[in-house]
Design a protein around this motif. Sequence first.
Motif, PDB file in Angstrom:
ATOM      1  N   MET A  30      11.335  -2.331  -1.596  1.00 31.91           N
ATOM      2  CA  MET A  30      12.095  -2.413  -2.847  1.00 31.91           C
ATOM      3  C   MET A  30      12.112  -3.858  -3.316  1.00 31.91           C
ATOM      4  O   MET A  30      11.727  -4.775  -2.591  1.00 31.91           O
ATOM      5  N   ASP A  31      12.597  -4.086  -4.518  1.00 32.86           N
ATOM      6  CA  ASP A  31      12.730  -5.446  -5.042  1.00 32.86           C
ATOM      7  C   ASP A  31      14.185  -5.867  -5.209  1.00 32.86           C
ATOM      8  O   ASP A  31      14.493  -7.055  -5.201  1.00 32.86           O
TER       9      ASP A  31
ATOM     10  N   LEU B  65      12.356   3.851   7.362  1.00 37.60           N
ATOM     11  CA  LEU B  65      13.417   3.417   6.454  1.00 37.60           C
ATOM     12  C   LEU B  65      13.271   1.933   6.152  1.00 37.60           C
ATOM     13  O   LEU B  65      13.370   1.512   4.989  1.00 37.60           O
ATOM     14  N   ALA B  66      13.044   1.130   7.178  1.00 40.01           N
ATOM     15  CA  ALA B  66      12.916  -0.311   6.976  1.00 40.01           C
ATOM     16  C   ALA B  66      11.749  -0.631   6.053  1.00 40.01           C
ATOM     17  O   ALA B  66      11.846  -1.529   5.203  1.00 40.01           O
ATOM     18  N   ARG B  67      10.643   0.081   6.211  1.00 40.02           N
ATOM     19  CA  ARG B  67       9.489  -0.141   5.324  1.00 40.02           C
ATOM     20  C   ARG B  67       9.862   0.154   3.877  1.00 40.02           C
ATOM     21  O   ARG B  67       9.521  -0.612   2.965  1.00 40.02           O
TER      22      ARG B  67
ATOM     23  N   LEU C 268       3.062   5.805  -3.629  1.00 37.88           N
ATOM     24  CA  LEU C 268       4.102   6.493  -4.405  1.00 37.88           C
ATOM     25  C   LEU C 268       3.844   6.413  -5.904  1.00 37.88           C
ATOM     26  O   LEU C 268       4.600   6.978  -6.694  1.00 37.88           O
ATOM     27  N   GLY C 269       2.785   5.679  -6.284  1.00 36.02           N
ATOM     28  CA  GLY C 269       2.482   5.518  -7.705  1.00 36.02           C
ATOM     29  C   GLY C 269       3.135   4.310  -8.332  1.00 36.02           C
ATOM     30  O   GLY C 269       3.269   4.247  -9.563  1.00 36.02           O
ATOM     31  N   VAL C 270       3.557   3.331  -7.507  1.00 33.55           N
ATOM     32  CA  VAL C 270       4.215   2.125  -8.013  1.00 33.55           C
ATOM     33  C   VAL C 270       3.188   0.990  -8.087  1.00 33.55           C
ATOM     34  O   VAL C 270       2.555   0.658  -7.083  1.00 33.55           O
ATOM     35  N   ALA C 271       3.035   0.412  -9.249  1.00 33.89           N
ATOM     36  CA  ALA C 271       2.114  -0.706  -9.413  1.00 33.89           C
ATOM     37  C   ALA C 271       2.696  -1.966  -8.786  1.00 33.89           C
ATOM     38  O   ALA C 271       3.921  -2.125  -8.684  1.00 33.89           O
TER      39      ALA C 271
ATOM     40  N   ALA D 280       0.837  -1.210   0.000  1.00 37.27           N
ATOM     41  CA  ALA D 280       0.000   0.000   0.000  1.00 37.27           C
ATOM     42  C   ALA D 280       0.867   1.255   0.000  1.00 37.27           C
ATOM     43  O   ALA D 280       0.539   2.257  -0.652  1.00 37.27           O
ATOM     44  N   TRP D 281       1.982   1.203   0.719  1.00 34.66           N
ATOM     45  CA  TRP D 281       2.916   2.344   0.733  1.00 34.66           C
ATOM     46  C   TRP D 281       3.495   2.555  -0.661  1.00 34.66           C
ATOM     47  O   TRP D 281       3.592   3.679  -1.135  1.00 34.66           O
TER      48      TRP D 281
END
Length: 389
Positions: free
Chosen positions: A282-283, A275-277, A205-208, A200-201
């Motif tokens: 990331m991938d 920061l951890a979230r 940010l607009g990331v699918a 959801a975070w």
Amino acid sequence: MTGAPSSCADLRIALFSGNYNYVRDGANQALNRLVGYLLRQGAAVRVYAPVVEEPAFPPTGDLVGVPSFAIPTRAEYRIPLGLFGRVKADLAAFAPNVVHVSSPDPAAHRAVSWARGHGLPVLASVHTRFETYLRYYNLAALEPVMVAMLRRFYRRCDALVAPSESMAQVLREQRMNYDIDIWSRGVDREIFHPGRRDMAWRQGLGVADDEVVIGFFSRLVMEKGLDVFSDAIDELNRRGVKHRVLVVGDGPAREWFAGRLPQALFTGFLGGGELARAVASMDVLFFPSVTETFGNVTLEAMACRLPVVVSEATGSESLVDHGRSGRMIRPGAIRQFADALQGYVENPALRAEHGAAGEARSLDFSWDRINQTVADTYLRLIRQRASRG
């Protein structure tokens, strides 16, 4: 105190730092963790470092301000000067039985001289490869001069601690010192773990959900390899490899970096759980810096189950199993960096396999065990100095 010291409770440590808490970085966070551990074990610690009106975070333990001046081209950093008046009096009153210096600055040079004059052992911790910084300011020709200056400083110390065996080997090859222990780095598993991933975070940010995020998190300064990162991303774009770039951090090079990567997402500085979230969301981590002596960023990403693409450099070589938990690429090899990133972007099974291996490796790094190594080194140096009379 009488007799040889036998435990942390017998220690009185004067710690000199060029940046203990006024700008947040991996080195000073490690120092603050060390001081916190030593204090919990009953040791007495006094920290001597520059102070500013609005530091990045509160200091752990007692901090005595040392006169300093701002570096002209990097005003956020300060150079501590020598031991003058009240600072020298405070040091004498504290009466340490060991001195720890953590950067080769003028105050540390004076601290080493003071310790030698009082028959005290000196431990130096090595946190960064200062000589490599010159490459990012068109001064690479001066690197041998910097190495010689560092050698003079470190050989006046009784021993060094380095954050990785690969860095220790570099120090031996440079003839800095031959008594070198490993003070590794730990990762806070209560903060950095895969459960922090937040789709959801990302969406906010607009990331699918099906987009692959190549991440970078660090202080945004050129010596972290921002130019190499940008060039490799350009190469991915030329190949038509679909991805998103997420940059977490702030610093003097943020404007340059944002201009170089106009499509990237910049969060600014994040700390702790935030920061951890971001990291866990990331991938893949792409961190091409060659100035790290350990690689806290790499370890934290591994703890979040990310595969990592890093430079073949000190620090990374002691963390990353090439082809199993990530890829280590020759510094500056843009096409090879792009190849490694493309492999992860296009192969989710490979991302999952290498991420899991990295997380398993991260479990080896316990902060208390790591910091006890430094305490044991203090005790050893004091005993050795006493045995020499």
